[in-house]
Write an enzyme that holds these catalytic residues in place. Sequence first.
Site, PDB file in Angstrom:
ATOM      1  N   GLU A  89     -49.718 -45.493  98.152  1.00 26.43           N
ATOM      2  CA  GLU A  89     -49.418 -46.138  99.430  1.00 26.43           C
ATOM      3  C   GLU A  89     -50.723 -46.672 100.006  1.00 26.43           C
ATOM      4  OE1 GLU A  89     -48.381 -44.770 103.995  1.00 26.43           O
ATOM      5  OE2 GLU A  89     -47.779 -43.455 102.357  1.00 26.43           O
ATOM      6  N   THR A 148     -47.906 -47.248 107.021  1.00 29.99           N
ATOM      7  CA  THR A 148     -48.195 -47.427 108.437  1.00 29.99           C
ATOM      8  C   THR A 148     -47.582 -48.735 108.938  1.00 29.99           C
ATOM      9  OG1 THR A 148     -50.285 -46.277 107.984  1.00 29.99           O
ATOM     10  CG2 THR A 148     -49.970 -47.081 110.205  1.00 29.99           C
ATOM     11  N   LYS A 194     -39.114 -40.049 105.567  1.00 28.84           N
ATOM     12  CA  LYS A 194     -40.375 -39.358 105.791  1.00 28.84           C
ATOM     13  C   LYS A 194     -40.198 -38.378 106.951  1.00 28.84           C
ATOM     14  CE  LYS A 194     -45.098 -40.556 107.249  1.00 28.84           C
ATOM     15  NZ  LYS A 194     -46.048 -41.684 107.369  1.00 28.84           N
ATOM     16  N   GLY A 221     -50.681 -33.287 106.136  1.00 30.88           N
ATOM     17  CA  GLY A 221     -51.270 -31.964 105.957  1.00 30.88           C
ATOM     18  C   GLY A 221     -50.900 -31.276 104.654  1.00 30.88           C
ATOM     19  N   GLY A 257     -52.113 -37.285 101.393  1.00 25.57           N
ATOM     20  CA  GLY A 257     -53.153 -38.251 101.745  1.00 25.57           C
ATOM     21  C   GLY A 257     -54.489 -37.564 101.866  1.00 25.57           C
TER      22      GLY A 257
END
Length: 186
Positions: free
Chosen positions: A13, A42, A102, A131, A151
Amino acid sequence: MDALIRGGLDVFEVTLTTPGALEVISEARKKYGDKALVGVGTVIDKTGAEKGLAAGAQFVVSPSLDKEVIDVCASQGGVSCPGTFTATEIVQAWKWGADLIKVFPISQVGPGYIKAILGPLPQARLVPTGGIDATTIGGYLSAGAYAVGVGGGLISNAAISEGRYDALTQGATSVVGAVRRARNQS
């Protein structure tokens, strides 16, 4: 991305907050072809979804729930993954036709939240993010998550700026190993 692919990852992503994100997506799609899935993240509105898909993104990830983004994905063949947190938002995303959902920021509630949501909503393809790292992946997959987003638990800006790509490869190997172990235990 090369370093992550060496570690076994093949889904990426690129967030719109990344400088030159659309160019990165376009170049990655040309370079990797069918060897990797490349998406845009995003995305907060229809325009972002349209631009990301036009650049070659195969999926669209949002931090929030926006019907127009889901609709753009449906009409242009992209996989939608809108951001939600509450059961109401999850149900709304599902009703609007989201492909994946998500759940963000999952670190605030943990794997038990995924299991609790899937009790009454087993059809939801939940993708917890925020996280997650190699040490916590197993808990989310065991709770029923369809996939996970990793991420900050994988990408080190310091390692990138210092050219220590082997650290990214090692991180990817750890993440892929954690996923395999969790899937084998299910």
